[in-house]
Scaffold this active site. Structure first.
Site, PDB file in Angstrom:
ATOM      1  N   CYS A  91       0.800  -1.233   0.000  1.00 39.00           N
ATOM      2  CA  CYS A  91       0.000   0.000   0.000  1.00 39.00           C
ATOM      3  C   CYS A  91       0.829   1.278   0.000  1.00 39.00           C
ATOM      4  O   CYS A  91       0.308   2.343  -0.279  1.00 39.00           O
ATOM      5  CB  CYS A  91      -0.940   0.010   1.195  1.00 39.00           C
ATOM      6  SG  CYS A  91      -2.236  -1.216   1.024  1.00 39.00           S
ATOM      7  N   HIS A 358      -8.660   4.290  -2.081  1.00 39.39           N
ATOM      8  CA  HIS A 358      -7.238   3.971  -1.944  1.00 39.39           C
ATOM      9  C   HIS A 358      -6.815   3.130  -3.142  1.00 39.39           C
ATOM     10  O   HIS A 358      -6.921   1.901  -3.108  1.00 39.39           O
ATOM     11  CB  HIS A 358      -7.061   3.222  -0.613  1.00 39.39           C
ATOM     12  CG  HIS A 358      -5.726   2.579  -0.384  1.00 39.39           C
ATOM     13  ND1 HIS A 358      -4.550   3.009  -0.938  1.00 39.39           N
ATOM     14  CD2 HIS A 358      -5.399   1.517   0.409  1.00 39.39           C
ATOM     15  CE1 HIS A 358      -3.551   2.238  -0.515  1.00 39.39           C
ATOM     16  NE2 HIS A 358      -4.045   1.315   0.297  1.00 39.39           N
ATOM     17  N   CYS A 388       0.211   2.667   6.227  1.00 41.33           N
ATOM     18  CA  CYS A 388       0.406   1.314   6.736  1.00 41.33           C
ATOM     19  C   CYS A 388       0.604   0.391   5.530  1.00 41.33           C
ATOM     20  O   CYS A 388       0.170   0.698   4.431  1.00 41.33           O
ATOM     21  CB  CYS A 388      -0.751   0.851   7.599  1.00 41.33           C
ATOM     22  SG  CYS A 388      -2.355   0.874   6.780  1.00 41.33           S
TER      23      CYS A 388
HETATM   24  C1  LIG Z   1     -14.553  -3.169   3.143  1.00 41.20           C
HETATM   25  C2  LIG Z   1     -14.706  -3.704   1.745  1.00 41.20           C
HETATM   26  C3  LIG Z   1     -14.541  -5.230   1.732  1.00 41.20           C
HETATM   27  C4  LIG Z   1     -16.127  -3.371   1.265  1.00 41.20           C
HETATM   28  O1  LIG Z   1     -16.226  -3.762  -0.058  1.00 41.20           O
HETATM   29  P1  LIG Z   1     -17.656  -3.853  -0.778  1.00 41.20           P
HETATM   30  O2  LIG Z   1     -18.551  -4.723   0.014  1.00 41.20           O
HETATM   31  O3  LIG Z   1     -17.405  -4.172  -2.180  1.00 41.20           O
HETATM   32  O4  LIG Z   1     -18.131  -2.354  -0.647  1.00 41.20           O
HETATM   33  P2  LIG Z   1     -19.380  -1.671  -1.317  1.00 41.20           P
HETATM   34  O5  LIG Z   1     -18.918  -0.408  -1.853  1.00 41.20           O
HETATM   35  O6  LIG Z   1     -20.073  -2.631  -2.213  1.00 41.20           O
HETATM   36  O7  LIG Z   1     -20.274  -1.380  -0.069  1.00 41.20           O
HETATM   37  C5  LIG Z   1     -21.007  -2.403   0.608  1.00 41.20           C
HETATM   38  C6  LIG Z   1     -22.318  -1.840   1.068  1.00 41.20           C
HETATM   39  O8  LIG Z   1     -22.077  -0.772   1.986  1.00 41.20           O
HETATM   40  C7  LIG Z   1     -22.731   0.384   1.546  1.00 41.20           C
HETATM   41  N1  LIG Z   1     -21.919   1.535   1.915  1.00 41.20           N
HETATM   42  C8  LIG Z   1     -20.601   1.702   1.692  1.00 41.20           C
HETATM   43  N2  LIG Z   1     -20.232   2.883   2.168  1.00 41.20           N
HETATM   44  C9  LIG Z   1     -21.301   3.453   2.689  1.00 41.20           C
HETATM   45  C10 LIG Z   1     -21.525   4.677   3.317  1.00 41.20           C
HETATM   46  N3  LIG Z   1     -20.557   5.544   3.532  1.00 41.20           N
HETATM   47  N4  LIG Z   1     -22.771   4.975   3.705  1.00 41.20           N
HETATM   48  C11 LIG Z   1     -23.757   4.123   3.502  1.00 41.20           C
HETATM   49  N5  LIG Z   1     -23.615   2.943   2.922  1.00 41.20           N
HETATM   50  C12 LIG Z   1     -22.383   2.606   2.520  1.00 41.20           C
HETATM   51  C13 LIG Z   1     -22.843   0.208   0.066  1.00 41.20           C
HETATM   52  O9  LIG Z   1     -23.917   0.947  -0.448  1.00 41.20           O
HETATM   53  C14 LIG Z   1     -23.099  -1.247  -0.078  1.00 41.20           C
HETATM   54  O10 LIG Z   1     -24.461  -1.507   0.180  1.00 41.20           O
HETATM   55  P3  LIG Z   1     -25.246  -2.514  -0.744  1.00 41.20           P
HETATM   56  O11 LIG Z   1     -24.589  -3.854  -0.551  1.00 41.20           O
HETATM   57  O12 LIG Z   1     -26.624  -2.423  -0.202  1.00 41.20           O
HETATM   58  O13 LIG Z   1     -25.081  -1.974  -2.113  1.00 41.20           O
HETATM   59  C15 LIG Z   1     -13.703  -3.075   0.780  1.00 41.20           C
HETATM   60  O14 LIG Z   1     -13.978  -1.720   0.650  1.00 41.20           O
HETATM   61  C16 LIG Z   1     -12.291  -3.266   1.228  1.00 41.20           C
HETATM   62  O15 LIG Z   1     -11.779  -4.367   1.231  1.00 41.20           O
HETATM   63  N6  LIG Z   1     -11.601  -2.179   1.597  1.00 41.20           N
HETATM   64  C17 LIG Z   1     -10.241  -2.241   2.027  1.00 41.20           C
HETATM   65  C18 LIG Z   1      -9.350  -2.261   0.849  1.00 41.20           C
HETATM   66  C19 LIG Z   1      -7.983  -2.712   1.241  1.00 41.20           C
HETATM   67  O16 LIG Z   1      -7.829  -3.702   1.866  1.00 41.20           O
HETATM   68  N7  LIG Z   1      -6.993  -1.955   0.799  1.00 41.20           N
HETATM   69  C20 LIG Z   1      -5.640  -2.328   0.948  1.00 41.20           C
HETATM   70  C21 LIG Z   1      -5.174  -2.569   2.292  1.00 41.20           C
HETATM   71  S1  LIG Z   1      -5.143  -1.187   3.293  1.00 41.20           S
END
Ligand SMILES: CC(C)(COP(=O)(O)OP(=O)(O)OC[C@H]1O[C@@H](n2cnc3c(N)ncnc32)[C@H](O)[C@@H]1OP(=O)(O)O)[C@@H](O)C(=O)NCCC(=O)NCCS
Lengths: 402, 497
Positions: A91, A358, A388
């Site tokens: 990252c 990110h 991180c």
């Molecule tokens: C956490 C994580 C798994 C979520 O992924 P995801 O499930 O594909 O995320 P989505 O954007 O589809 O959001 C999931 C749900 O939350 C909702 N949501 C997300 N952010 C929201 C917010 N701020 N307010 C309201 N709802 C929200 C979405 O609408 C979605 O709802 P739905 O399923 O009804 O459509 C993903 O973002 C992740 O892995 N992040 C970390 C990335 C990472 O590891 N980076 C490198 C290491 S640091």
């Protein structure tokens, strides 16, 4: 030792990193070439003077494979004499690329180097490059491999950040990002991504959800609970941290970094090269450092990296006006603020990856630019940027305006 | 040993028939005889096909525990393992069709031998079992099982077969999906379903079925070939570094640690054989397998688990060899398991977090932490259990934390010390009874070989030194009994190996 100066910093907007996202139509080469071209055009660069192009990329396979830095430079019509090298520090790759670019200049072995990064998470998804760490049974065993979301949940559990704490942080990230966009704080850095006809594909960060409320977030399901409970990762990390009773899964889509596409580039040069090109240096690199930390909890590295970089600069936390710490997960930032006793007023003042996303290999270079723009806007002097890093690392850079 | 004959149909029959034993086993003598028979058959131009059978009720029951307990030098073990691989490879690439008629169970090395045949037909006996129990002995399949099984049925399907014995059934279900495999050894029809064998026939017809296949193969004129030796061979479901493979190994690694606390190298090494080996050709894969196999044969875990098994914990996990009365076993259990529980209480009194104490017990390999409520019967139910309030967010409070390794040391050594005292006081008379009882009666971790086996594993000298260090810190309950000093002085051991 020679000084390395930052002359310019640009980034693309961040597109939703999935099918249908604004930058899903753009190849990673196109994203990287977009920022390389912007650097050239904004600074009227003679690219035959470029000693190197160093780009971070976390999944350097498929379209992003085979040294995307070199291929992107060629595709962006840089002089064929400008070489390119791709680096990965997970990252922190984008910041690592900038540090390596600066290091070449500080070592007196180069005069003009581009640092930056690129990641199309929609076209080359996370984990595409595989790797021995999670998969090789001996390696996973020895290192207690755990996916980063669960490591973040461990941080929250171990230091007692409740769901409301991490959600509160996320809301503020959204608020700050919106405020920054509304007031055009990013206008200097943003380079819209255009298509082959010059039509706009994306001109703004599209992951943001500024209307989010605490109640909205409270309704979201923990993202890493199933992984932790069904596949045994909670047990793995609790074997490494036996003093913790169980993992509280507090992170979800709304308080974790968004999955997005994007690229960034930063122009580094010596003082002499700046004069020769008629460019005004915006900041100098005071120091940088990377550290290794315990890999299972994985994401506690930034405070150690910051301390090491500060020590190298002969500075302390209170000498830093503004901090940028990549918002990989809310608990990572809360922990950093707690360890180094940094108030929220001084860190991630324009929001971060929870709101804007990110794009793994690009983020470090993006937030370096964000920090510098904000130091200028507020007319402050010193800033520290850190991230991180997977497998238990941290990378940090200290800059100072001139 | 082996009955060798060549029929007028050009089929050489190799019938396993080890003298003076109920079962055919793989040991030096039988393997040497088999190697000679195969070489003869391959070299004899009048032989057109090879039939492998058994004169016993079962086919081949696996490796000889006596042999495995002898261990040896790494180089010698490795060379010997490769020699066997070479023979099986010669058999499967020799140009003559080879069929195995599995009249009964084929386990471990016996199943592996059959897998190196081009055709496997099994008699439909309800008691016949097929599979790889090696992992229950702290070993990996050492005759190609980790390479041929996943190449035959795909990595995902192979994992329960190669690993389920150590977990019990269903444990890998979230990773591999629940399938036909229930438990460690599967019956003929399940073996057919997962393609471990080619056909199932009514008992008594397996030889003729194998013979018919051989004759058809001979007359078909096509050179017999294993799938993995054919051009354009692809691993069913893909290799380890495909997206599916990456997900599978990532999950399997985590689940393995969840179940074993990292205490059992055998299942980990089996996964490694597959992970590393299936990214290479079969011959390289077999070398990789041999390296891990040798490592396990020489491991204290395997030695302990084989020794305990040898003392008479049979497959159904019922004791057959304990001499002493049930009363003395009860007394023994109460004292030694009680010492474990009491040490947990002592740690609690020192201010160590209950969650950490219990976790240490689990990481040590015990079936439950010393403070956890014991769901047991008989002896265990009689044991006084401390009642502990739910610990809550204990991690936030300042607590004594001697480090999990120190806690584990205390929880394990206290059991060994009490077991040694029981031997000294003749509560039980033989070390093996103390070890077998511990494993059967309160789930003492088999990889440590029992409380006395653990003294043996550490070495009596080191055990005394460690105990004395703990005695100085925590009191005389850690003082080793005199007879251990005597044994150390005379360089005596509890067990030969
Ligand atoms: C956490 C994580 C798994 C979520 O992924 P995801 O499930 O594909 O995320 P989505 O954007 O589809 O959001 C999931 C749900 O939350 C909702 N949501 C997300 N952010 C929201 C917010 N701020 N307010 C309201 N709802 C929200 C979405 O609408 C979605 O709802 P739905 O399923 O009804 O459509 C993903 O973002 C992740 O892995 N992040 C970390 C990335 C990472 O590891 N980076 C490198 C290491 S640091």
């Amino acid at each position: 030792m020679a000084e390395a100066y930052i002359y310019d910093a640009v980034r693309t907007p961040r597109g939703k990193g999935r099918q249908g996202g604004g930058l899903n139509q753009a190849t990673p080469i196109h994203l990287a070439a977009t920022v390389l071209r912007a650097l050239r055009e904004r600074n009227r660069l003679d690219t035959s003077l470029v000693d190197d192009v160093v780009l971070g990329c976390v999944e350097p396979v498929a379209e992003q494979g085979a040294d995307i830095a070199r291929v992107a430079a060629l595709y962006a019509d840089y002089a064929v004499t400008a070489p390119g090298v791709t680096v990965s520090r997970f990252c922190a790759s984008g910041l690592e690329a900038c540090n390596q670019a600066a290091a070449q200049i500080m070592a007196g072995q180069a005069e003009l180097v581009v640092g930056g990064g690129v990641e199309s998470m929609s076209r080359v998804p996370m984990f595409s490059s595989g790797g021995a760490w999670p998969t090789d049974p001996q390696v996973a065993h020895k290192t207690y491999f755990t996916p980063q979301g669960i490591s973040a949940d461990l941080i929250a559990t171990k230091w007692g950040y409740a769901r409301s704490d991490v959600d509160g942080y996320a809301i503020e990230s959204q608020r700050r990002a919106k405020h920054a966009w509304d007031n055009a704080y990013f206008r200097h850095a943003i380079v819209p991504v255009l298509d082959i006809n010059g039509l706009v594909m994306l001109a703004h960060d599209e992951h943001m959800r500024p209307q989010t409320t605490l109640d909205d977030l409270a309704a979201l399901k923990p993202a890493f609970q199933e992984q932790g409970e069904k596949y045994g990762f909670d047990s793995v990390i609790l074997q490494r941290y036996p003093e913790v009773e169980r993992i509280e899964h507090v992170h979800h889509a709304g308080n974790s970094s968004g999955i997005v596409d994007g690229a960034a580039a930063v122009l580094f040069g010596s003082a002499a090269m700046g004069k020769k090109l008629g460019l005004k240096p915006r900041a100098r690199i005071r120091s940088f450092a990377s550290i290794g930390s315990e890999p299972a909890i994985m994401l506690t590295g930034p405070s150690y990296a910051a301390e090491k970089a500060l020590q190298r600069a002969g500075m302390s936390v209170k000498d830093i006006d503004l901090f940028e710490l990549n918002e990989a997960f809310a608990a990572v930032v809360l922990r950093f603020m707690q360890v180094l006793e940094i108030s929220h007023e001084r860190i991630n003042v324009n929001g971060g990856a929870i709101a804007m996303g990110h794009p793994l290999g690009a983020t470090g270079a993006m937030i370096l630019g964000t920090l510098l723009d904000e130091l200028e806007r507020r007319d402050l002097a010193t800033g520290l940027v850190t991230l991180c890093v997977g497998a238990g690392m941290g990378t940090a850079t200290v800059i100072e305006r001139l | 040993m082996l009955n060798y004959s060549v029929g007028s149909d050009g089929i050489a029959s190799i019938e396993w028939d080890m003298p003076g034993q109920a079962q055919n086993l793989l040991n030096d003598a039988s393997m040497t005889a088999f190697a000679k028979a195969i070489r003869d058959a391959l070299a004899d131009p009048s032989v057109k096909g090879i039939l492998i059978t058994s004169a016993k009720n079962d086919f081949i029951a696996g490796g000889d525990l006596e042999v495995l307990m002898q261990g040896g030098e790494a180089q010698t073990l490795f060379d010997g393992t490769l020699r066997w691989h070479k023979l099986l490879r010669a058999m499967e690439t020799g140009g003559k069709p080879v069929a195995a008629a599995l009249n009964g169970s084929a386990l471990g090395g016996g199943m592996e031998l059959a897998l190196a045949c081009h055709y496997r037909v099994a008699a439909d006996h309800p008691q016949a079992r097929f599979g790889f129990p090696e992992v229950t002995l702290g070993l990996s399949p050492g005759a190609g099982g980790t390479q041929r099984v996943p190449r035959l049925m795909g990595i995902q399907a192979s994992l329960p077969l190669l690993l389920a014995p150590v977990f019990g059934s269903g444990v890998l279900a979230p990773v591999v999906g629940s399938g036909v495999l229930e438990g460690q050894r599967i019956g003929a029809s399940a073996a057919l379903t997962v393609k471990l064998i080619h056909a199932v026939v009514p008992p008594g017809e397996e030889r003729s079925a194998a013979r018919n296949w051989l004759i058809a193969s001979i007359h078909g004129g096509v050179k017999p070939q294993q799938p993995w030796d054919s051009r354009g061979y692809k691993i069913p479901g893909g290799g380890p570094m495909t997206p599916a493979g990456i997900q599978l190994f990532t999950g399997a690694n985590a689940m393995l640690r969840e179940k074993t606390y990292g205490n059992y190298p055998a299942p980990r090494h089996i996964l490694s054989c597959i992970f590393e080996g299936l990214q290479t050709d079969i011959d390289t894969g077999l070398k990789i397998e041999a390296r891990y196999f040798v490592n396990l044969v020489m491991s204290p875990e395997a030695r302990n688990m084989i020794r305990v098994r040898h003392f008479g914990i049979n497959e159904a996990d019922t004791p057959v060899a304990i001499n002493d009365s049930n009363v003395s076993r009860d007394v023994y259990t109460k004292r030694v398991f009680g010492a474990y529980l009491a040490e947990g209480m002592a740690l609690l009194a020192e201010g160590v977090a209950p969650a950490l104490i219990d976790k240490a017990g689990l990481i040590a390999g015990m079936p439950a932490g010393p403070l956890a409520p014991v769901v047991g019967s008989g002896v265990l139910a009689l044991t006084n259990k401390p009642s502990i309030e739910p610990a809550g967010k204990i991690a936030r409070q300042a607590q004594a934390d001697p480090g999990v390794e120190r806690i584990i040391e205390r929880l394990i050594l206290i059991q060994s010390l009490e077991a040694a005292r029981c031997l000294a006081e003749k509560v039980l008379t033989r070390p093996q009874d103390a070890d077998v009882s511990a494993i059967l009666d309160w789930g003492y971790p088999p990889f440590r070989g029992g409380p006395i086996g653990w003294i043996h594993t550490l070495g009596i000298g080191k055990f005394i030194a460690d105990s004395q260090r703990l005695a100085a810190q925590h009191g005389p309950r850690f003082a080793p009994p005199q007879f251990l000093h005597d044994m150390a002085a005379k360089e005596e051991r509890f067990y030969p190996a």
